[in-house]
Design an enzyme around this catalytic site. Structure first.
Site, mmCIF file in Angstrom:
data_model
loop_
_atom_site.group_PDB
_atom_site.id
_atom_site.type_symbol
_atom_site.label_atom_id
_atom_site.label_comp_id
_atom_site.label_asym_id
_atom_site.label_seq_id
_atom_site.Cartn_x
_atom_site.Cartn_y
_atom_site.Cartn_z
ATOM 1 N N SER A 277 8.364 1.786 25.643
ATOM 2 C CA SER A 277 6.974 1.952 26.066
ATOM 3 C C SER A 277 6.289 3.114 25.352
ATOM 4 O O SER A 277 5.090 3.299 25.486
ATOM 5 C CB SER A 277 6.927 2.204 27.570
ATOM 6 O OG SER A 277 7.610 3.404 27.855
ATOM 7 N N CYS A 278 7.056 3.925 24.610
ATOM 8 C CA CYS A 278 6.451 5.139 24.038
ATOM 9 C C CYS A 278 6.278 5.116 22.519
ATOM 10 O O CYS A 278 5.152 5.190 22.030
ATOM 11 C CB CYS A 278 7.267 6.361 24.428
ATOM 12 S SG CYS A 278 7.021 6.816 26.133
ATOM 13 N N PHE A 279 7.380 5.031 21.786
ATOM 14 C CA PHE A 279 7.278 5.203 20.333
ATOM 15 C C PHE A 279 6.258 4.253 19.690
ATOM 16 O O PHE A 279 5.356 4.714 18.984
ATOM 17 C CB PHE A 279 8.645 5.022 19.657
ATOM 18 C CG PHE A 279 9.623 6.159 19.850
ATOM 19 C CD1 PHE A 279 9.348 7.196 20.721
ATOM 20 C CD2 PHE A 279 10.829 6.187 19.168
ATOM 21 C CE1 PHE A 279 10.250 8.229 20.911
ATOM 22 C CE2 PHE A 279 11.738 7.217 19.337
ATOM 23 C CZ PHE A 279 11.438 8.228 20.220
ATOM 24 N N ASP A 282 2.646 5.101 20.964
ATOM 25 C CA ASP A 282 2.166 6.430 20.563
ATOM 26 C C ASP A 282 1.874 6.494 19.068
ATOM 27 O O ASP A 282 0.891 7.094 18.632
ATOM 28 C CB ASP A 282 3.177 7.516 20.956
ATOM 29 C CG ASP A 282 3.234 7.707 22.465
ATOM 30 O OD1 ASP A 282 2.404 7.088 23.164
ATOM 31 O OD2 ASP A 282 4.103 8.453 22.943
#
Ligand code: UDX
Length: 451
Positions: A277-279, A282
């Site tokens: 869900s992040c890399f 982002d």
């Protein structure tokens, strides 16, 4: 301290439960009644080790309460920590949830007189807190920043280790609007955590979060570039190259003749690429934002591009090795984006299953935790069978592909399980297996970074 947490998704719930565990009085605010009810019934809502114990204990001791009533939450606390999600939509980060939460808080501040600090913990693009957030708060409250406090305190929680990461942080970054905001907010951590606090500006805190994730993602793509170069040269293994690189004393110092292997070395590893869900989110958000400022972030773009190619390269190699994929029986081991998690968001394994299905392969997919979520995500894709008993199946596979390095898969495959796993080919998409174990086993071993 009395703290309200606005948004009890993954970050908010972990943050609320951990701050309550440290002794603060926490009110979790969520717009969904069902979520608030479940927290009040001591349910964790999401899976994360230790979370349900922490919630159960804090609810029983009266230090954690959930509500849908944001007015009650903000009015009864000294600090509000905004933890709503910030998805990436239509080419940029979507800050609607942050805007709404901050608007609601601002309205309540109009009638609340004691000093109140608003903290943004959601990942937001640099400058969002001191422009958008500040402006909305001033507009809705009728007060000037300074009369209320404003901080940005990014989270660095890894899924599957979020509670441990929160309780033992390696850094606590606090971007503060002014001294008063900082002095007030630091009491959330000071005396409760031993980690030194890093005080910076609001924008610096926002960029530290993005820059941290970009570095880790870049190390993965760097490793995958070395893997691609190794495959092109042939006759060598990228993992051995990368191991040699990491023995540089500036990366792995030696003490008493023994290498100290810092955790960052884990990201210098070739494989199927990053997900979660992040890399991916982002990176895309930072690229889009930077481009909107007129700067072309070449390194970030290359990081994302290399990552997007990884799964396609695995499919191509399988296709070549098996002389086409149509009708070929392929076992995919692992569907979650990483081990110890049921999260399939941006999972390379899901992307692989989709590509194999488009090529009309017959896919047998397994995962210890993520099959239900995967089933939904793969609805409409043909030729997929979810396999419970991968160890004992009578099926003979044309290839098995390791996509998530769950310990049970490593134990099973590293046993040299040629007897129980009938496959002609084993493709190591995580470079987590002992390649020598398969010598003479009748299984051909292939992997990212070895041609
Ligand atoms: C990440 C950051 O680590 C955390 O600090 C941040 O706040 C949120 O994003 P998370 O997404 O949970 O956390 O996972 P992480 O363990 O860092 O892995 C991210 C991705 O990199 C995963 O797809 C993982 O499989 C991949 N990865 C990780 C590798 O490909 N190789 C590795 O050696 C380690």
């Amino acid at each position: 301290m009395k703290i309200s947490i606005i948004g009890t998704g993954y970050v908010g719930l972990v943050c609320g439960a951990c701050l309550a565990k440290k002794g603060h009085d926490v009110i979790c605010v969520d717009s969904q009644r069902e979520i608030a009810d479940r927290i009040n019934n001591s349910e964790a809502v999401i899976f994360e080790p230790y979370l349900s114990e922490y919630i159960g204990e804090a609810v029983a001791e009266g230090r954690l309460l959930a509500t849908t009533d944001i007015e009650y939450g903000v009015a009864s606390s000294e600090i509000s920590i905004v933890c709503v999600d910030t998805p990436y939509k239509n080419g940029s980060i979507d800050l609607n949830n942050v805007e709404k939460a901050v608007r609601d808080i601002g309205r309540i501040l109009r009638i609340k007189n004691p000093y109140h600090v608003i903290c943004i913990k959601s990942t937001v693009i640099p400058s969002a807190t001191d422009t958008l957030v500040k402006n909305i708060l001033e507009e809705e409250s009728g007060k000037k920043a300074g009369e209320f406090g404003l901080v940005m305190n990014p989270e660095f929680l890894r899924e599957g280790e979020a509670v441990t990461d929160f309780m033992n942080p390696n850094r606590i970054v606090i971007g503060a609007y002014d001294d008063r905001s900082y002095e007030h907010f630091k009491m959330v951590y000071e005396g409760y955590f031993e980690t030194p606090l890093l005080r910076v500006s609001l924008r610096t805190a926002e960029l530290i979060k993005y820059a941290s994730n970009s570095l880790l993602a870049m190390l993965i793509s760097y490793s995958n570039e070395i893997a691609a170069i190794s495959e092109a040269i042939g006759g060598l293994d990228a993992e051995e190259v990368l191991y040699g690189v990491t023995l540089d004393k500036r990366i792995s110092p030696q003490i008493d003749g023994k290498f100290i292997r810092p955790e960052i070395v884990k990201y210098l590893k070739s494989g199927r690429g990053y997900g979660g869900s992040c890399f991916p989110k982002d990176l895309r958000a930072l690229i889009a934002f930077t481009e909107s400022l007129g700067y072309a972030p070449k390194l970030l773009r290359a990081t994302a591009e290399i990552n997007e190619m990884q799964v396609g390269k695995i499919t191509d190699r399988l296709e070549k090795e098996l002389n086409g994929l149509e009708g070929k029986k392929i076992l995919v081991l692992g569907l979650a984006f990483k081990q110890n998690s049921d999260d399939i968001r941006e999972s390379p394994a899901i992307r692989l299953v989709k590509l194999l299905s488009e090529k009309e392969a017959v896919i047998y997919a397994a995962d210890p935790m993520a099959t239900e979520k995967a089933r939904k995500a793969l609805e409409g894709y043909r030729g997929i069978c979810f396999l419970e008993g991968y160890k004992k199946t009578a099926i003979s596979f044309d290839a098995a592909v390791l996509m998530t390095p769950w310990q049970e898969y490593l134990d099973f495959l590293n046993e040299g399980s040629s007897a129980s796993l009938k496959t002609a080919l084993l493709f190591d998409g995580c470079r987590a297996l002992d390649k020598y174990k398969f010598n003479g086993s009748g299984i051909k071993y292939m992997g990212v970074g070895i041609s």
